[in-house]
Scaffold this motif. Sequence first.
Motif, mmCIF file in Angstrom:
data_model
loop_
_atom_site.group_PDB
_atom_site.id
_atom_site.type_symbol
_atom_site.label_atom_id
_atom_site.label_comp_id
_atom_site.label_asym_id
_atom_site.label_seq_id
_atom_site.Cartn_x
_atom_site.Cartn_y
_atom_site.Cartn_z
ATOM 1 N N SER A 224 3.087 -10.742 -16.066
ATOM 2 C CA SER A 224 1.711 -10.559 -15.627
ATOM 3 C C SER A 224 1.516 -9.094 -15.282
ATOM 4 C CB SER A 224 1.406 -11.437 -14.407
ATOM 5 O OG SER A 224 0.033 -11.396 -14.081
ATOM 6 N N THR A 225 0.341 -8.549 -15.601
ATOM 7 C CA THR A 225 0.050 -7.142 -15.362
ATOM 8 C C THR A 225 -1.027 -7.005 -14.295
ATOM 9 O OG1 THR A 225 0.634 -6.505 -17.620
ATOM 10 C CG2 THR A 225 -0.764 -4.991 -16.395
ATOM 11 N N TYR A 226 -0.758 -6.141 -13.321
ATOM 12 C CA TYR A 226 -1.742 -5.789 -12.302
ATOM 13 C C TYR A 226 -2.164 -4.342 -12.519
ATOM 14 C CZ TYR A 226 -0.381 -9.946 -9.605
ATOM 15 O OH TYR A 226 -0.144 -11.230 -9.192
ATOM 16 N N THR A 227 -3.452 -4.099 -12.373
ATOM 17 C CA THR A 227 -3.935 -2.720 -12.401
ATOM 18 C C THR A 227 -4.084 -2.231 -10.968
ATOM 19 O OG1 THR A 227 -6.240 -3.501 -12.475
ATOM 20 C CG2 THR A 227 -5.155 -3.003 -14.577
ATOM 21 N N ARG A 228 -3.979 -0.918 -10.772
ATOM 22 C CA ARG A 228 -4.058 -0.364 -9.435
ATOM 23 C C ARG A 228 -4.796 0.963 -9.488
ATOM 24 N NH1 ARG A 228 2.389 1.045 -8.781
ATOM 25 N NH2 ARG A 228 2.596 2.155 -10.748
ATOM 26 N N GLY A 229 -5.480 1.241 -8.400
ATOM 27 C CA GLY A 229 -6.283 2.463 -8.332
ATOM 28 C C GLY A 229 -7.520 2.220 -7.501
ATOM 29 N N GLY A 230 -8.687 2.545 -8.085
ATOM 30 C CA GLY A 230 -9.935 2.426 -7.351
ATOM 31 C C GLY A 230 -10.663 1.129 -7.606
ATOM 32 N N LEU A 231 -11.995 1.189 -7.505
ATOM 33 C CA LEU A 231 -12.840 0.003 -7.606
ATOM 34 C C LEU A 231 -12.617 -0.727 -8.934
ATOM 35 C CD1 LEU A 231 -15.141 -1.594 -6.242
ATOM 36 C CD2 LEU A 231 -16.759 -0.138 -7.515
ATOM 37 N N GLY A 232 -12.501 -2.034 -8.855
ATOM 38 C CA GLY A 232 -12.317 -2.849 -10.048
ATOM 39 C C GLY A 232 -10.868 -3.107 -10.408
ATOM 40 N N ARG A 233 -9.939 -2.444 -9.734
ATOM 41 C CA ARG A 233 -8.523 -2.658 -10.004
ATOM 42 C C ARG A 233 -8.027 -3.870 -9.230
ATOM 43 N NH1 ARG A 233 -7.002 0.555 -14.383
ATOM 44 N NH2 ARG A 233 -7.910 2.639 -14.161
ATOM 45 N N ASP A 234 -6.951 -4.484 -9.730
ATOM 46 C CA ASP A 234 -6.373 -5.629 -9.020
ATOM 47 C C ASP A 234 -5.860 -5.214 -7.648
ATOM 48 O OD1 ASP A 234 -6.723 -7.429 -11.215
ATOM 49 O OD2 ASP A 234 -4.975 -6.520 -12.181
ATOM 50 N N LEU A 235 -5.195 -4.086 -7.590
ATOM 51 C CA LEU A 235 -4.768 -3.497 -6.320
ATOM 52 C C LEU A 235 -5.673 -2.308 -6.050
ATOM 53 C CD1 LEU A 235 -0.901 -3.633 -6.851
ATOM 54 C CD2 LEU A 235 -2.248 -5.072 -5.325
ATOM 55 N N ASP A 236 -6.746 -2.556 -5.337
ATOM 56 C CA ASP A 236 -7.791 -1.552 -5.091
ATOM 57 C C ASP A 236 -7.422 -0.773 -3.831
ATOM 58 O OD1 ASP A 236 -10.067 -0.106 -4.627
ATOM 59 O OD2 ASP A 236 -11.423 -1.828 -4.641
ATOM 60 N N MET A 237 -7.235 0.553 -3.978
ATOM 61 C CA MET A 237 -6.847 1.395 -2.856
ATOM 62 C C MET A 237 -8.011 2.238 -2.355
ATOM 63 S SD MET A 237 -3.142 2.438 -4.467
ATOM 64 C CE MET A 237 -2.638 3.477 -3.097
ATOM 65 N N GLY A 238 -9.206 1.833 -2.713
ATOM 66 C CA GLY A 238 -10.384 2.508 -2.198
ATOM 67 C C GLY A 238 -10.824 3.676 -3.056
ATOM 68 N N ASP A 239 -11.842 4.410 -2.538
ATOM 69 C CA ASP A 239 -12.403 5.535 -3.278
ATOM 70 C C ASP A 239 -11.542 6.785 -3.093
ATOM 71 O OD1 ASP A 239 -14.472 3.891 -3.993
ATOM 72 O OD2 ASP A 239 -15.789 4.569 -2.363
ATOM 73 N N GLY A 240 -11.585 7.631 -4.086
ATOM 74 C CA GLY A 240 -10.939 8.924 -3.997
ATOM 75 C C GLY A 240 -9.451 8.918 -4.235
ATOM 76 N N VAL A 241 -8.912 7.780 -4.728
ATOM 77 C CA VAL A 241 -7.481 7.711 -4.938
ATOM 78 C C VAL A 241 -7.147 8.166 -6.353
ATOM 79 C CG1 VAL A 241 -7.469 5.296 -5.714
ATOM 80 C CG2 VAL A 241 -5.421 6.274 -4.664
ATOM 81 N N ASN A 242 -6.052 8.859 -6.498
ATOM 82 C CA ASN A 242 -5.594 9.329 -7.804
ATOM 83 C C ASN A 242 -4.190 8.798 -8.050
ATOM 84 O OD1 ASN A 242 -5.120 10.741 -10.209
ATOM 85 N ND2 ASN A 242 -4.280 12.487 -9.075
ATOM 86 N N ILE A 243 -4.070 7.827 -8.980
ATOM 87 C CA ILE A 243 -2.767 7.254 -9.321
ATOM 88 C C ILE A 243 -2.536 7.494 -10.810
ATOM 89 C CG2 ILE A 243 -1.380 5.149 -9.445
ATOM 90 C CD1 ILE A 243 -2.817 4.093 -7.084
ATOM 91 N N PRO A 244 -1.623 8.369 -11.153
ATOM 92 C CA PRO A 244 -1.383 8.659 -12.578
ATOM 93 C C PRO A 244 -0.896 7.438 -13.353
ATOM 94 C CG PRO A 244 -0.399 10.349 -11.162
ATOM 95 C CD PRO A 244 -0.816 9.236 -10.272
ATOM 96 N N ASP A 245 -0.259 6.495 -12.677
ATOM 97 C CA ASP A 245 0.333 5.327 -13.336
ATOM 98 C C ASP A 245 -0.449 4.089 -12.912
ATOM 99 O OD1 ASP A 245 1.855 3.284 -14.290
ATOM 100 O OD2 ASP A 245 3.696 3.843 -13.252
#
Length: 413
Positions: A224-245
């Motif tokens: 199973s694949t989870y996406t991560r980063g900002g809005l709309g991601r499975d693991l949402d870390m809020g606004d202004g986050v920069n995750i290269p991966d």
Amino acid sequence: MNIKLLVKYNPAGLVLFMVLMVGQLVWQASAQATSIIISAEFTPSRNNPNNKTFTNTSRLTGVCSNTHAAWCQANNVFSVATGVSSESTKMGNGVTDHGRGSIYFDMPEQRIITVTSDAGEVATLNLRITGMAFRYGHTDLPVDGWRSDTSDLRGCREVFGNLNVTNSIMRIIMRNDNGAGGCSSCSYGMLADREFEYHGLDIIYELETPEPLNIKNGIYRGASTYTRGGLGRDLDMGDGVNIPDPYLNIHFELTVNHIFALEFPPGSETAILQPLGDWSQWTDYKKVPATLRKDQHFTVSGSTNFSVNLNCEYLMPDGRCGISNGVSTVPLDVAITMPGFLGRADLGFAEALNYPLTQSFTHVPRFSPKDGATFQRRSYLRFEVNGDPIKEMVTHPGTQYKGRVTVIFDADM
């Protein structure tokens, strides 16, 4: 009377296995992704025969792999590092609130994972993300002096938090719904008014595995694949986050290894029926015995479901086997006793104590260990002729009644 025993099973046994490691791989059609493997194991054990659950054997990384290992074990939770590091930054907006600009996590609802064996068998498990552990700090300055009070947490509970540390601040937060609900947002009221970085981000999770008795041998795989980063991601870390991966791939590899073994003493292939006492009542007084019987003893070890069926050389209309002298055929009652095993056929369900067996293609009784794995349980097969059929037999003196009965043990391996 000859008895043939047919045992159908894979002697290799059954173990459910899943592993969780961190690695890097390159998808052909997507960006670089972090790959994790989760593992759990069910191994029948004499030291814990009542165990009916899997043991998580994943390689722990992150917060549960060091100082907080005892806390994780006590709370039955596990952690894995997600690969988020100092390359993942976030710019605060200076607003002290619980919004997406703060330290913010939106964790997904639980997922049902389907895993399939090489033989095509399917099993399901539930993966719940129950919390997060993270370290953060300023990108180029010590954290001393900038706001790090995280007591004002909304949507989750903080189970550990250190004070200002020269290089980083560490927090462990847990969801209030234990991961069993839908998406759950956790946010702090504080936020530094400058860019900061995550020195580490760990997922804390629970794994709900199926009943081991219902899973056959084999290697089961799923992902199973989870996406991560900002809005709309499975693991949402809020606004202004920069995750290269942005991708987190979780792979499941389950190896199931049950046990099933029968041990019969030498000579068990032949059963000679005798009266419960001896033949003296017949030879001396011509009193017909009420029962002719032979119990064949054996031991059984098992941690999986199995069926027991008969194949009769002489099949009676009601499904019982028979024995014959060539002139007449009488019914033979066959029953099995296996303490510690539950038997069921149709809607019936009872402990296997003198459990009747017949030849059937549609109503084959199935048995399950009552309290988890069972080791070398003393059991027996009972063969007997009862009542009026014995009166028929004694009218043919000097003849021999015999028949072949094949007892088929078929384990779900």
